[in-house]
Design an enzyme around this catalytic site. Sequence first.
Site, mmCIF file in Angstrom:
data_model
loop_
_atom_site.group_PDB
_atom_site.id
_atom_site.type_symbol
_atom_site.label_atom_id
_atom_site.label_comp_id
_atom_site.label_asym_id
_atom_site.label_seq_id
_atom_site.Cartn_x
_atom_site.Cartn_y
_atom_site.Cartn_z
ATOM 1 N N ARG A 193 -34.466 -10.920 27.662
ATOM 2 C CA ARG A 193 -35.803 -10.233 27.801
ATOM 3 C C ARG A 193 -36.073 -10.218 29.312
ATOM 4 O O ARG A 193 -35.793 -11.394 29.960
ATOM 5 C CB ARG A 193 -36.806 -11.063 26.836
ATOM 6 N N THR B 178 -36.200 2.402 23.554
ATOM 7 C CA THR B 178 -35.449 1.297 23.116
ATOM 8 C C THR B 178 -34.264 1.736 22.283
ATOM 9 O O THR B 178 -34.308 2.994 21.915
ATOM 10 C CB THR B 178 -36.140 0.378 22.302
ATOM 11 N N THR C 209 -33.923 -2.569 25.756
ATOM 12 C CA THR C 209 -34.864 -1.315 26.178
ATOM 13 C C THR C 209 -35.235 -1.550 27.317
ATOM 14 O O THR C 209 -35.040 -2.263 28.455
ATOM 15 C CB THR C 209 -36.244 -2.014 25.086
ATOM 16 N N SER D 152 -42.120 -9.395 22.327
ATOM 17 C CA SER D 152 -41.609 -7.991 22.066
ATOM 18 C C SER D 152 -41.584 -8.052 20.516
ATOM 19 O O SER D 152 -41.548 -8.991 19.681
ATOM 20 C CB SER D 152 -39.966 -8.147 22.401
ATOM 21 N N SER D 153 -41.191 -6.803 20.333
ATOM 22 C CA SER D 153 -41.195 -6.342 18.746
ATOM 23 C C SER D 153 -39.680 -6.179 18.323
ATOM 24 O O SER D 153 -39.483 -5.816 17.123
ATOM 25 C CB SER D 153 -42.048 -5.168 18.288
ATOM 26 N N GLY E 245 -38.661 1.568 18.534
ATOM 27 C CA GLY E 245 -40.088 2.112 18.217
ATOM 28 C C GLY E 245 -41.288 0.952 18.332
ATOM 29 O O GLY E 245 -42.361 1.149 17.440
ATOM 30 N N GLY E 246 -41.296 0.181 19.285
ATOM 31 C CA GLY E 246 -42.444 -0.536 19.712
ATOM 32 C C GLY E 246 -42.882 -1.685 18.452
ATOM 33 O O GLY E 246 -41.893 -1.925 17.861
HETATM 34 O O1 DON Z 1 -40.006 -4.984 23.420
HETATM 35 C C1 DON Z 1 -40.749 -4.147 22.498
HETATM 36 O O2 DON Z 1 -41.219 -4.461 21.823
HETATM 37 C C2 DON Z 1 -40.780 -2.825 23.273
HETATM 38 N N1 DON Z 1 -40.862 -3.012 24.515
HETATM 39 C C3 DON Z 1 -40.145 -1.948 22.600
HETATM 40 C C4 DON Z 1 -40.285 -0.460 23.034
HETATM 41 C C5 DON Z 1 -39.816 0.544 21.965
HETATM 42 O O3 DON Z 1 -39.300 0.241 21.108
HETATM 43 C C6 DON Z 1 -40.064 1.945 22.453
HETATM 44 N N2 DON Z 1 -39.262 2.923 21.946
HETATM 45 N N3 DON Z 1 -39.069 3.711 21.014
#
Ligand code: DON
Length: 517
Positions: free
Chosen positions: A64, A330, A348, A401-402, A422-423
């Site tokens: 990360r 991501t 990501t 992070s998710s 997907g955040g």
């Molecule tokens: O690490 C995380 O949770 C976010 N930066 C992920 C972002 C993400 O998945 C956007 N994409 N679709």
Amino acid sequence: MVVCVCPIAADVGVGVLKAGGNAVDAAIAVAFAEAVTWPEAGNIGGGGFMLVANGSMATFFDYRETAPALATKTMFADGKVDFRSHQSAGVPGTVRGMVLAHKRFGTKPWKDLLAPAVKLAAGFPVDAPLAKRINDVMKDPKTMNAEFKRIFGREWKAGDTLKQLELAKTLAGIADHGANWFYTGPPAEQLEAEMKAGGGLIRKADLAAYEAKERKPLIGTYRGYEIVAAPPPSSGGTAILQSLNMLEQFDPKKHPRHSPETVHLLAEVQRRAFRDRAEFLGDPDFTKIPAHLTSKDHAKKLAATIDLAKATKSESLAGAIPIAESGGDTTHFSIVDKNGLCVSNTYTLEMNFGSRIVVRGAGFILNNEMTDFNPIPGTTTRTGKIGTNANLVAPGKRMLSSMTPTIVRKDGKPYLVTGSPGGRTIINTVLCVLVNTLDYDMTATEAVDAPRQHHQWFPDRMSLEKGPKDLVEKLKAMGHAVTEARQGDAHTIRIDPKTVLFQGAADMRLNGKASGY
Ligand code: DON
């Protein structure tokens, strides 16, 4: 078998497996290939997590990004730092992450694993989905960076050749000289110059100090399956184990998967897991993470507060978190080799094409991961902003992070490898795939294709992919606010326990390929 968003990269990975490399060798080759062929998320300028498991062994590589030394707790508080700016970039982790994974598990020469990426960066044919993604980003007025526009700025169609010559040079340097060259050599100079020119915070000292970390995965159980999950600074594993532990108190299978009863139950479980996520989770090197979160006892207590007929108001769960008035990208891949070694990797740039800044001379796109920190200390809002202490900005700290790379084992044998972009929805996409396979016995394809659902505590609203007729009306009658939205991209491998055949399911919501032999 390799399953990922980008067909060319899937074949690169299978090429490594066929040449006798293991799943980690293949993962490294896929990760570098996607940095070229899926530039909206594949990266060397971002970060991620790699979960590796086999038999009773399991480990986790945390690469990360970190906040640079010049970052401050309130840098996002007044809303003046643009999400696509130099200041939004964290210190990249991917290159050190791949080196660490290679040191621990690699069997093929490092240079060989980068060779396909170097070659692709010199020029490769874009396919229709990639052409569309680049055309879309170029139409967005927020895409401003001149170097980004120089490389990507034209109307693309399938079959056109995308050349990234500076990136090819940087990848060749990493192939020849390793991670230290990237973190202390010419790319570090180029990144610092880019930052100084653009008002960014990353300096050579931040790059030199960056470390990827090997951590112990979280291990939980669910109805006889062993769940190998991502530990903090991912919030995913904790939330997944918490959710599954709550679900174990019920029998979701009593009703069909997309019945109002089961969709409601899942939403209630998700709401509660996300409430705890907001209060407690952050970088474990900076924040003490309470051990009870993933315990069966804690889940029992939470499950007892679920009303099976009626939506709980999120606000009623806030407890110690004061609620104020208020306001991607991501990619995941899954790999299993012939010896059962599994890799579940999510990495990501944060939003699609990250900060949309290409480091001049080095050719790689920078992340905008700093936006994953809680922006305004003390301000948690009904719209979903979180302001708790656990995930405030601090120099050297990893942003929460998710990302939720996950591996499921049964009787010591691999059963499922999954994950998604997907955040915050990532956690619930993974939860849906787990429930679909573990509770509802779906094949990989059925589990990946099935409509998904997401609830993240705040906003107090459920998001659904299009499901059966009347479902939304019935959920509204139970007290849920509901919106419809596409969710995730969960490239998954399931190993059928009876036949031991690998089922690879590329998630076709975006693009993808399951490649195997
Ligand atoms: O690490 C995380 O949770 C976010 N930066 C992920 C972002 C993400 O998945 C956007 N994409 N679709």
